[in-house]
Design an enzyme around this catalytic site. Structure first.
Site, PDB file in Angstrom:
ATOM      1  N   ARG A 195     -87.063   1.649  -4.471  1.00  0.00           N
ATOM      2  CA  ARG A 195     -86.186   2.433  -3.997  1.00  0.00           C
ATOM      3  C   ARG A 195     -85.018   1.824  -5.136  1.00  0.00           C
ATOM      4  O   ARG A 195     -85.449   0.740  -5.334  1.00  0.00           O
ATOM      5  CB  ARG A 195     -85.056   2.638  -2.573  1.00  0.00           C
ATOM      6  CG  ARG A 195     -86.219   3.009  -1.699  1.00  0.00           C
ATOM      7  CD  ARG A 195     -84.944   3.468  -0.339  1.00  0.00           C
ATOM      8  NE  ARG A 195     -84.099   2.980  -0.085  1.00  0.00           N
ATOM      9  CZ  ARG A 195     -82.883   3.834  -0.483  1.00  0.00           C
ATOM     10  NH1 ARG A 195     -83.049   4.701  -0.910  1.00  0.00           N
ATOM     11  NH2 ARG A 195     -81.050   3.811  -0.041  1.00  0.00           N
ATOM     12  N   LYS A 243     -86.555  -8.007   6.003  1.00  0.00           N
ATOM     13  CA  LYS A 243     -87.023  -7.282   5.652  1.00  0.00           C
ATOM     14  C   LYS A 243     -88.376  -6.978   6.069  1.00  0.00           C
ATOM     15  O   LYS A 243     -89.298  -8.216   5.472  1.00  0.00           O
ATOM     16  CB  LYS A 243     -86.337  -6.817   4.367  1.00  0.00           C
ATOM     17  CG  LYS A 243     -87.438  -5.498   4.217  1.00  0.00           C
ATOM     18  CD  LYS A 243     -86.584  -4.645   2.866  1.00  0.00           C
ATOM     19  CE  LYS A 243     -87.544  -3.338   2.270  1.00  0.00           C
ATOM     20  NZ  LYS A 243     -86.608  -2.558   1.098  1.00  0.00           N
ATOM     21  N   ARG A 249     -78.354  -8.423   0.038  1.00  0.00           N
ATOM     22  CA  ARG A 249     -78.968  -8.597  -1.083  1.00  0.00           C
ATOM     23  C   ARG A 249     -78.632 -10.160  -1.866  1.00  0.00           C
ATOM     24  O   ARG A 249     -76.779  -9.772  -1.170  1.00  0.00           O
ATOM     25  CB  ARG A 249     -79.412  -7.980  -1.967  1.00  0.00           C
ATOM     26  CG  ARG A 249     -80.450  -6.638  -2.002  1.00  0.00           C
ATOM     27  CD  ARG A 249     -80.896  -5.915  -3.484  1.00  0.00           C
ATOM     28  NE  ARG A 249     -81.683  -5.138  -2.313  1.00  0.00           N
ATOM     29  CZ  ARG A 249     -82.977  -5.485  -2.760  1.00  0.00           C
ATOM     30  NH1 ARG A 249     -83.673  -6.341  -3.233  1.00  0.00           N
ATOM     31  NH2 ARG A 249     -84.042  -4.732  -1.674  1.00  0.00           N
TER      32      ARG A 249
HETATM   33  C1  BTN Z   1     -87.979  -0.068  -0.998  1.00  0.00           C
HETATM   34  O1  BTN Z   1     -87.602  -0.330  -1.557  1.00  0.00           O
HETATM   35  O2  BTN Z   1     -87.592  -0.648   0.333  1.00  0.00           O
HETATM   36  C2  BTN Z   1     -89.330   0.970  -0.678  1.00  0.00           C
HETATM   37  C3  BTN Z   1     -90.277   0.820  -0.723  1.00  0.00           C
HETATM   38  C4  BTN Z   1     -91.771   1.403  -0.422  1.00  0.00           C
HETATM   39  C5  BTN Z   1     -93.027   0.695  -1.330  1.00  0.00           C
HETATM   40  C6  BTN Z   1     -93.852   1.766  -0.859  1.00  0.00           C
HETATM   41  S1  BTN Z   1     -96.245   0.868  -1.030  1.00  0.00           S
HETATM   42  C7  BTN Z   1     -96.877   2.215  -0.891  1.00  0.00           C
HETATM   43  C8  BTN Z   1     -95.635   2.923  -1.951  1.00  0.00           C
HETATM   44  N1  BTN Z   1     -96.340   3.582  -2.783  1.00  0.00           N
HETATM   45  C9  BTN Z   1     -94.815   2.971  -4.256  1.00  0.00           C
HETATM   46  O3  BTN Z   1     -95.288   2.813  -4.949  1.00  0.00           O
HETATM   47  N2  BTN Z   1     -94.627   2.126  -2.773  1.00  0.00           N
HETATM   48  C10 BTN Z   1     -94.014   2.843  -1.763  1.00  0.00           C
END
Ligand code: BTN
Length: 324
Positions: free
Chosen positions: A123, A188, A322
């Protein structure tokens, strides 16, 4: 990376997955590769987070056995879910990007899993560390009719589906951090990235990405917040195929219900899983921040924050945890 390099690395890992020594020469002969090419692929896999070492006269060995994702093992567990179509990839830039680029567009319930991502997205433009075979990297496609209102609260529903799958497997007691992080013991465990493309005529195409840490290699990960994984948090070994199948089923059921009835059937579940309920919260929105006490969510999934005796509704932002 070329398709043939990806295939060679898949086959190479299938040989090494048992955690035993394998001679580079024998692997090379089996895969039709020179010893130098085998060594190059091993180096590339090491850079993706795998701990492979070599001993002269014995060959290559993974520091511990690796259970690889298998299409057949997962689909066997998905029998009654006819809408689900699954692709299992080896190494890809991002499973979300892979699903986004698919033509023709998939139908609701299409899922893609990968063993590693070279450009995993998180994110807020962050990257998502995606070492080989250490996590679940998954993206599901879902089309919602009815525009953006139809998806308000979607990421909360995804979090609930993940927590329920983990509880069904008796792995961990997960909590949810609004809007879409999965926490265990204050750290997390998983993150959700929903990418949406609106269509003329109203439909919303959603790519629902989920990264769930299973057995992260401590050395290689560089995550600037407290994190955990399934093995550390549960003390149990887990078969990633079973875990993936449970996550897919849980997500598919939750999205089907959400599509039919919206957020209502999920509100009480959220309340029981809300990590910050009645807790002090600092909510970051770009350069602004608001502080208050978490009072759950409203019927649209907005965060409720109480400050100075007043409850305010927030649709965006991120709860700060964070170090920077
Ligand atoms: C976050 O920042 O918490 C969200 C992370 C999401 C990661 C997943 S892994 C599978 C999918 N493909 C990606 O490039 N990102 C999501």
């Amino acid at each position: 990376m070329s398709t043939s390099a990806n295939l060679s690395r898949t086959l190479l890992l299938q040989r090494l997955a048992d955690g035993q020594f394998h001679s580079g020469e024998v692997i090379g002969a089996e895969l039709g590769l020179s010893r130098a090419a085998v060594s190059k692929h091993v180096k590339a896999l090491t850079e993706l987070g795998l701990d492979i070492f070599s001993v002269t006269g014995k060959g290559y060995k993974l520091s511990k056995p690796l259970s690889l994702l298998e299409h057949k093992a997962i689909t066997r567990l998905l029998e009654q879910h006819d809408n689900i179509q699954l692709t299992v990839l080896n190494i890809i830039d991002s499973t979300n990007q892979y699903v986004k680029d698919l033509r023709p567009q998939p139908t609701s319930g299409y899922v893609c899993l990968a063993e590693a991502q070279t450009a995993g997205r998180g994110r807020q433009g962050r990257t998502w560390e995606s070492p080989y075979g250490a996590s679940i990297y998954m993206s599901m496609f879902w089309r919602f009719d009815g525009g953006y209102q139809a998806i308000s609260g979607l990421s909360l529903v995804v979090g609930i589906a993940i927590a329920e799958a983990l509880s069904e497997l008796s792995l961990v007691d997960a909590k949810l951090k609004w809007p879409n992080d999965v926490y265990v013991q204050g750290k997390k465990l998983a993150g959700i990235l929903v990418e949406v493309e609106g269509q003329l005529g109203g439909g919303c195409d959603c790519i629902i990405g989920l990264g769930l840490n299973v057995d992260l290699p401590e050395k290689q990960v560089n995550i600037n917040q407290p994190w955990t994984d399934i093995i550390r948090a549960s003390g149990k070994q887990v078969d990633r195929n079973i875990l993936a199948a449970h996550l897919i089923k849980s997500l598919n059921n939750a999205l089907t219900l959400f599509e039919q009835r919206g957020l209502v059937p999920f509100l009480s579940k959220w309340q029981s899983l809300d990590y910050f309920y009645d807790q002090p919260i600092k909510l970051l929105m770009g350069k602004n921040e608001v502080q208050g006490i978490g009072r759950g969510i409203d019927a649209n999934g907005a965060l409720l924050l109480e400050s100075d005796g007043e409850i305010k509704h927030f649709h965006g932002g991120e709860i700060s945890v964070r170090a920077n």
